[in-house]
Write an enzyme that holds these catalytic residues in place. Structure first.
Site, mmCIF file in Angstrom:
data_model
loop_
_atom_site.group_PDB
_atom_site.id
_atom_site.type_symbol
_atom_site.label_atom_id
_atom_site.label_comp_id
_atom_site.label_asym_id
_atom_site.label_seq_id
_atom_site.Cartn_x
_atom_site.Cartn_y
_atom_site.Cartn_z
ATOM 1 N N LYS A 14 63.594 69.934 73.247
ATOM 2 C CA LYS A 14 63.574 71.408 73.299
ATOM 3 C C LYS A 14 62.147 71.949 73.391
ATOM 4 C CE LYS A 14 65.883 71.893 69.387
ATOM 5 N NZ LYS A 14 66.243 70.520 68.943
ATOM 6 N N ARG A 89 70.735 77.611 63.964
ATOM 7 C CA ARG A 89 71.211 76.274 63.618
ATOM 8 C C ARG A 89 72.482 76.329 62.783
ATOM 9 N NH1 ARG A 89 65.923 73.492 64.200
ATOM 10 N NH2 ARG A 89 66.200 71.275 63.888
ATOM 11 N N ARG A 128 57.563 59.780 68.384
ATOM 12 C CA ARG A 128 56.810 60.998 68.070
ATOM 13 C C ARG A 128 56.158 60.878 66.686
ATOM 14 N NH1 ARG A 128 60.227 66.515 68.153
ATOM 15 N NH2 ARG A 128 60.979 65.775 66.155
ATOM 16 N N ARG A 134 54.374 64.228 61.124
ATOM 17 C CA ARG A 134 55.537 64.814 60.451
ATOM 18 C C ARG A 134 56.246 63.764 59.617
ATOM 19 N NH1 ARG A 134 58.997 68.280 64.766
ATOM 20 N NH2 ARG A 134 60.552 67.892 63.132
ATOM 21 N N ARG A 146 69.187 64.384 59.669
ATOM 22 C CA ARG A 146 69.017 65.527 60.584
ATOM 23 C C ARG A 146 70.097 65.502 61.662
ATOM 24 N NH1 ARG A 146 62.955 64.393 61.977
ATOM 25 N NH2 ARG A 146 63.218 65.985 63.574
#
Ligand code: ADP
Length: 190
Positions: A14, A89, A128, A134, A146
Protein backbone atom coordinates in the site's frame (compact mmCIF):
# COMPACT_ATOMS: atom_id res chain seq x y z
CA UNK A 1 -12.03 15.34 -5.70
CA UNK A 2 -10.73 11.80 -5.83
CA UNK A 3 -10.73 10.08 -2.45
CA UNK A 4 -9.17 6.64 -2.43
CA UNK A 5 -8.82 3.93 0.16
CA UNK A 6 -5.77 1.81 -0.52
CA UNK A 7 -6.65 -1.48 1.09
CA UNK A 8 -5.01 -4.83 1.68
CA UNK A 9 -3.16 -6.89 4.27
CA UNK A 10 0.01 -5.67 6.00
CA UNK A 11 2.92 -5.82 3.59
CA UNK A 12 0.69 -5.81 0.50
CA UNK A 13 2.43 -2.76 -0.96
CA UNK A 14 0.00 0.00 0.00
CA UNK A 15 2.69 2.49 0.99
CA UNK A 16 4.76 1.88 -2.16
CA UNK A 17 1.79 2.24 -4.47
CA UNK A 18 0.38 5.24 -2.57
CA UNK A 19 3.59 7.15 -3.30
CA UNK A 20 3.25 6.45 -7.01
CA UNK A 21 -0.41 7.51 -7.02
CA UNK A 22 0.49 10.73 -5.18
CA UNK A 23 3.08 11.54 -7.87
CA UNK A 24 0.57 11.07 -10.65
CA UNK A 25 -2.63 12.49 -9.13
CA UNK A 26 -1.30 15.00 -6.60
CA UNK A 27 -3.35 13.59 -3.74
CA UNK A 28 -2.55 13.83 -0.02
CA UNK A 29 -1.30 10.49 1.31
CA UNK A 30 -2.55 9.81 4.83
CA UNK A 31 -1.05 6.67 6.37
CA UNK A 32 -2.22 6.00 9.92
CA UNK A 33 0.80 3.71 10.40
CA UNK A 34 3.15 6.58 9.45
CA UNK A 35 1.24 9.00 11.70
CA UNK A 36 1.58 6.61 14.64
CA UNK A 37 5.30 6.10 13.95
CA UNK A 38 5.78 9.87 13.90
CA UNK A 39 4.03 10.19 17.27
CA UNK A 40 6.05 7.29 18.70
CA UNK A 41 9.27 8.82 17.40
CA UNK A 42 8.46 12.02 19.27
CA UNK A 43 7.38 10.12 22.36
CA UNK A 44 4.07 11.99 22.58
CA UNK A 45 1.23 10.75 24.84
CA UNK A 46 -0.58 9.50 21.72
CA UNK A 47 2.60 7.76 20.56
CA UNK A 48 3.07 6.09 23.93
CA UNK A 49 -0.47 4.78 23.91
CA UNK A 50 -0.24 3.55 20.31
CA UNK A 51 3.08 1.80 20.96
CA UNK A 52 1.58 -0.62 23.47
CA UNK A 53 -0.78 -1.95 20.78
CA UNK A 54 1.50 -1.73 17.75
CA UNK A 55 4.31 -3.73 19.31
CA UNK A 56 1.88 -6.62 19.85
CA UNK A 57 0.50 -6.43 16.31
CA UNK A 58 -2.92 -5.36 17.67
CA UNK A 59 -5.08 -2.46 16.46
CA UNK A 60 -4.90 0.86 18.25
CA UNK A 61 -8.40 1.64 19.65
CA UNK A 62 -10.79 3.26 17.17
CA UNK A 63 -11.32 6.40 19.25
CA UNK A 64 -7.58 7.20 19.22
CA UNK A 65 -7.13 6.38 15.54
CA UNK A 66 -10.21 8.24 14.33
CA UNK A 67 -9.28 11.36 16.32
CA UNK A 68 -5.78 11.41 14.84
CA UNK A 69 -7.07 10.86 11.30
CA UNK A 70 -9.67 13.59 11.65
CA UNK A 71 -7.00 16.07 12.79
CA UNK A 72 -4.91 15.30 9.72
CA UNK A 73 -7.85 15.69 7.31
CA UNK A 74 -9.05 18.89 8.97
CA UNK A 75 -5.54 20.37 8.82
CA UNK A 76 -5.39 19.83 5.02
CA UNK A 77 -8.65 21.03 3.47
CA UNK A 78 -7.32 22.41 0.20
CA UNK A 79 -6.15 19.26 -1.52
CA UNK A 80 -7.13 17.50 -4.75
CA UNK A 81 -8.18 14.48 -2.71
CA UNK A 82 -6.92 11.98 -0.16
CA UNK A 83 -5.36 8.53 -0.28
CA UNK A 84 -6.19 6.73 2.93
CA UNK A 85 -3.61 4.01 3.61
CA UNK A 86 -4.09 1.70 6.59
CA UNK A 87 -7.43 3.33 7.38
CA UNK A 88 -10.24 2.34 7.81
CA UNK A 89 -9.26 -0.95 9.43
CA UNK A 90 -12.59 -1.64 11.18
CA UNK A 91 -16.24 -1.13 10.26
CA UNK A 92 -16.49 1.52 13.01
CA UNK A 93 -13.61 3.42 11.37
CA UNK A 94 -15.34 3.16 7.97
CA UNK A 95 -18.51 4.64 9.47
CA UNK A 96 -16.52 7.44 11.13
CA UNK A 97 -14.80 8.21 7.81
CA UNK A 98 -18.13 8.36 6.01
CA UNK A 99 -19.43 10.82 8.60
CA UNK A 100 -16.29 12.95 8.39
CA UNK A 101 -16.42 13.14 4.58
CA UNK A 102 -20.17 13.78 4.60
CA UNK A 103 -19.58 16.87 6.77
CA UNK A 104 -17.36 18.12 3.96
CA UNK A 105 -19.86 17.08 1.27
CA UNK A 106 -17.41 14.51 -0.01
CA UNK A 107 -17.35 10.80 -0.41
CA UNK A 108 -15.01 7.85 -1.02
CA UNK A 109 -14.50 7.35 -4.76
CA UNK A 110 -13.04 3.83 -4.65
CA UNK A 111 -11.59 1.27 -2.30
CA UNK A 112 -8.73 -0.48 -4.11
CA UNK A 113 -7.76 -3.75 -2.44
CA UNK A 114 -4.39 -5.36 -3.16
CA UNK A 115 -4.61 -9.14 -3.05
CA UNK A 116 -1.40 -10.87 -1.93
CA UNK A 117 -0.88 -14.43 -0.64
CA UNK A 118 0.00 -14.90 3.05
CA UNK A 119 3.34 -16.54 2.32
CA UNK A 120 4.44 -13.60 0.15
CA UNK A 121 3.30 -11.10 2.80
CA UNK A 122 5.38 -12.74 5.52
CA UNK A 123 8.40 -12.84 3.22
CA UNK A 124 8.05 -9.14 2.30
CA UNK A 125 7.55 -7.97 5.90
CA UNK A 126 10.55 -9.94 7.20
CA UNK A 127 12.63 -8.47 4.37
CA UNK A 128 11.39 -4.94 5.21
CA UNK A 129 12.19 -5.64 8.90
CA UNK A 130 15.90 -5.88 8.08
CA UNK A 131 15.99 -2.14 7.39
CA UNK A 132 12.71 -0.58 8.62
CA UNK A 133 13.66 -0.47 12.29
CA UNK A 134 10.07 -1.53 13.01
CA UNK A 135 9.86 -4.01 15.88
CA UNK A 136 6.53 -5.26 14.48
CA UNK A 137 8.30 -6.34 11.26
CA UNK A 138 10.85 -8.64 12.89
CA UNK A 139 8.88 -11.26 14.72
CA UNK A 140 6.90 -13.99 12.97
CA UNK A 141 4.26 -14.29 15.69
CA UNK A 142 3.59 -10.52 15.65
CA UNK A 143 3.33 -10.59 11.85
CA UNK A 144 0.93 -13.54 12.06
CA UNK A 145 -1.13 -11.62 14.61
CA UNK A 146 -1.36 -8.66 12.21
CA UNK A 147 -2.55 -11.01 9.46
CA UNK A 148 -5.15 -12.58 11.78
CA UNK A 149 -6.42 -9.13 12.83
CA UNK A 150 -6.65 -8.19 9.15
CA UNK A 151 -8.68 -11.29 8.33
CA UNK A 152 -11.02 -10.90 11.30
CA UNK A 153 -11.51 -7.16 11.72
CA UNK A 154 -10.32 -5.42 8.58
CA UNK A 155 -11.41 -7.58 5.65
CA UNK A 156 -15.14 -6.83 6.35
CA UNK A 157 -14.38 -3.21 5.37
CA UNK A 158 -14.10 -4.45 1.75
CA UNK A 159 -17.72 -5.68 1.90
CA UNK A 160 -18.84 -2.47 3.59
CA UNK A 161 -17.79 -0.42 0.53
CA UNK A 162 -18.90 -3.18 -1.86
CA UNK A 163 -22.49 -2.40 -0.80
CA UNK A 164 -22.03 0.92 -2.57
CA UNK A 165 -20.20 -0.70 -5.54
CA UNK A 166 -16.98 1.05 -4.56
CA UNK A 167 -14.71 -1.93 -3.79
CA UNK A 168 -12.33 -3.24 -6.41
CA UNK A 169 -9.95 -6.15 -5.97
CA UNK A 170 -6.54 -5.80 -7.61
CA UNK A 171 -3.91 -8.51 -8.12
CA UNK A 172 -1.07 -7.44 -5.80
CA UNK A 173 1.47 -10.09 -6.83
CA UNK A 174 3.99 -9.08 -9.49
CA UNK A 175 6.38 -6.22 -10.01
CA UNK A 176 5.73 -2.71 -8.65
CA UNK A 177 5.10 -1.03 -12.01
CA UNK A 178 2.72 -3.75 -13.23
CA UNK A 179 0.69 -3.43 -10.03
CA UNK A 180 0.71 0.35 -10.38
CA UNK A 181 -0.68 0.03 -13.94
CA UNK A 182 -3.55 -2.10 -12.60
CA UNK A 183 -4.36 0.53 -9.97
CA UNK A 184 -3.94 3.40 -12.38
CA UNK A 185 -6.42 1.87 -14.81
CA UNK A 186 -9.07 2.01 -12.08
CA UNK A 187 -8.19 5.50 -10.85
CA UNK A 188 -8.05 7.04 -14.32
CA UNK A 189 -11.59 5.81 -14.98
CA UNK A 190 -13.12 7.59 -11.96
P1 ADP B 1 1.12 -2.59 7.93
O1 ADP B 1 0.04 -2.24 6.95
O2 ADP B 1 2.40 -3.04 7.31
O3 ADP B 1 0.63 -3.50 9.03
P2 ADP B 1 0.93 0.06 9.10
O4 ADP B 1 2.10 0.96 9.06
O5 ADP B 1 -0.25 0.41 8.26
O6 ADP B 1 1.57 -1.32 8.71
O7 ADP B 1 0.43 -0.12 10.59
C1 ADP B 1 1.27 -0.50 11.64
C2 ADP B 1 0.47 -0.70 12.92
O8 ADP B 1 -0.16 0.55 13.31
C3 ADP B 1 -0.70 -1.69 12.84
O9 ADP B 1 -0.29 -3.04 13.03
C4 ADP B 1 -1.61 -1.17 13.97
O10 ADP B 1 -1.14 -1.59 15.23
C5 ADP B 1 -1.43 0.33 13.89
N1 ADP B 1 -2.48 0.94 13.02
C6 ADP B 1 -2.26 1.52 11.80
N2 ADP B 1 -3.42 1.95 11.28
C7 ADP B 1 -4.40 1.64 12.18
C8 ADP B 1 -5.81 1.80 12.21
N3 ADP B 1 -6.47 2.36 11.19
N4 ADP B 1 -6.49 1.38 13.30
C9 ADP B 1 -5.85 0.81 14.33
N5 ADP B 1 -4.53 0.60 14.36
C10 ADP B 1 -3.79 1.00 13.30
Amino acid sequence: MINLILFGPPGSGKGTQAKKLVDKYNLLHISTGDLFRYEMGNDTPLGKEAKSYIEKGALVPDSVTVGMLKNKVDANPDVAGYIFDGFPRTIAQAEALNALLEEKEQTISRLLALKVEDEEIIKRILERGKTSGRSDDNDRSIIQNRIDVYNQETSPVFDFYAQFNKSISIEGMGDIDTIFDRLDKEVSSI
